[in-house]
Write a protein that holds these residues in place. Sequence first.
Motif, PDB file in Angstrom:
ATOM      1  N   LYS A  50       0.862  -1.180   0.000  1.00 44.23           N
ATOM      2  CA  LYS A  50       0.000   0.000   0.000  1.00 44.23           C
ATOM      3  C   LYS A  50       0.896   1.227   0.000  1.00 44.23           C
ATOM      4  O   LYS A  50       1.771   1.382   0.858  1.00 44.23           O
ATOM      5  N   VAL A  51       0.686   2.122  -0.968  1.00 42.77           N
ATOM      6  CA  VAL A  51       1.471   3.342  -1.073  1.00 42.77           C
ATOM      7  C   VAL A  51       0.523   4.526  -1.134  1.00 42.77           C
ATOM      8  O   VAL A  51      -0.449   4.517  -1.889  1.00 42.77           O
ATOM      9  N   THR A  52       0.794   5.550  -0.320  1.00 42.47           N
ATOM     10  CA  THR A  52      -0.066   6.739  -0.280  1.00 42.47           C
ATOM     11  C   THR A  52       0.700   8.028  -0.550  1.00 42.47           C
ATOM     12  O   THR A  52       0.092   9.083  -0.715  1.00 42.47           O
ATOM     13  N   GLY A  53       2.028   7.992  -0.571  1.00 45.53           N
ATOM     14  CA  GLY A  53       2.802   9.216  -0.704  1.00 45.53           C
ATOM     15  C   GLY A  53       2.805   9.768  -2.116  1.00 45.53           C
ATOM     16  O   GLY A  53       2.840   9.023  -3.100  1.00 45.53           O
ATOM     17  N   ASP A  54       2.775  11.096  -2.231  1.00 46.44           N
ATOM     18  CA  ASP A  54       2.896  11.764  -3.521  1.00 46.44           C
ATOM     19  C   ASP A  54       4.319  11.587  -4.055  1.00 46.44           C
ATOM     20  O   ASP A  54       5.285  11.511  -3.296  1.00 46.44           O
ATOM     21  N   ARG A  55       4.422  11.489  -5.361  1.00 46.06           N
ATOM     22  CA  ARG A  55       5.703  11.320  -6.054  1.00 46.06           C
ATOM     23  C   ARG A  55       6.413  10.050  -5.590  1.00 46.06           C
ATOM     24  O   ARG A  55       7.588  10.067  -5.205  1.00 46.06           O
ATOM     25  N   SER A  56       5.689   8.938  -5.648  1.00 47.33           N
ATOM     26  CA  SER A  56       6.251   7.618  -5.330  1.00 47.33           C
ATOM     27  C   SER A  56       6.483   6.864  -6.636  1.00 47.33           C
ATOM     28  O   SER A  56       5.573   6.763  -7.457  1.00 47.33           O
TER      29      SER A  56
END
Length: 365
Positions: A166-172
């Motif tokens: 699960k990824v939520t960070g911007d610019r990942s």
Amino acid sequence: MNRRGFIAASIGIGIGIGTAALTTTPAQAKDTGKPFGPYGSPAHRRDADTVYVDPHGRGDFTTVQAAATTARTLVIAPGIYRETVTATVAGATWIGASGNPRDTVVVYDNAAGTQKPDGSGTYGTTGSATVTLRGEDFTAQNITFANDWLRADHPDITGTQAVALKVTGDRSAFFGCRFLGHQDTLYADSPAVTAIARQYFRDCYAEGDVDFVFGRGTAVYEHCHFRTLDRTDLGGAPYGFVFAPSTAGAAPRGFLVTRSRITSTAPDAYYKLARPWVPSSDTTAVPSLVVRDTRLGAGIDAAAPYANMSDSYPWQRQRFAEYRNTGPGAAVTVPENRPQLTHEQAESATPATYLADWTPRRARP
């Protein structure tokens, strides 16, 4: 397949959950004596903020979680890291040291319906994730993220969502990574309904069976390979859905799949391309998906590639479209079932438009 069989298959062959078991064990996995390949070693650091992770004790840490809380750059040696990881550091970079994502595997086996050890309830979909990434400006390269929880091993559990990442960070950004699971494998999300989180996946591989690429993120999948898995627990089609975006209504863009391919181990036409997810936490969501210049294999139901998750939110009212796809799963046999972009609309359905002022870059040795 048991847990050890899954891990061995994912390292030795690279297909992941649906492959015959081998005999590799974690203690045996890729112990070459040269764990860091082109990315150096603890004795030859590039900078003070780089740490080396090795399960055999030849680095600074033996677990990814311990390293992720202390440094921004992780060089991760080949091996199997059976653990859950939560990372919040902004600007972090994780690099699989060998350059081959099959060699470096972070894996665990929680599902949404798994009971927590402290007796406080079940994990839920988000809590089932093997790896959770919350920091902005994150980059991962040449790593496998996996969840090897299997329905057949847990017939008593009904919450079968089992997230690998699960990824939520911007610019990942993810380059050359693999995402292995069954239901809800890759969760590309944002930290809040009002937040835009841009994510970029390049030369990646994802496999699963139900909604296995899903979420609210503004995510670009370029030159990626999606593989739908065969199932023995269902009597007929559909077996599942590749994409399930849950784009917020105010977000201008959701998922873009471009110059990619979708293959299958299941019978022909047993999978849908997508269905919209309008979660109870955001009933104003208007899921967005564009699939363009992509080869759709015979596993996709060409006559009816979309379906509803809820009859209250029919797919026809969402932002679904295709453009110049090829392959047997892309045949337009019923035009009203396959909305197509015009040439003018396609000019703005590009990675550059979705990512705006951000240009993802690979890490360098």
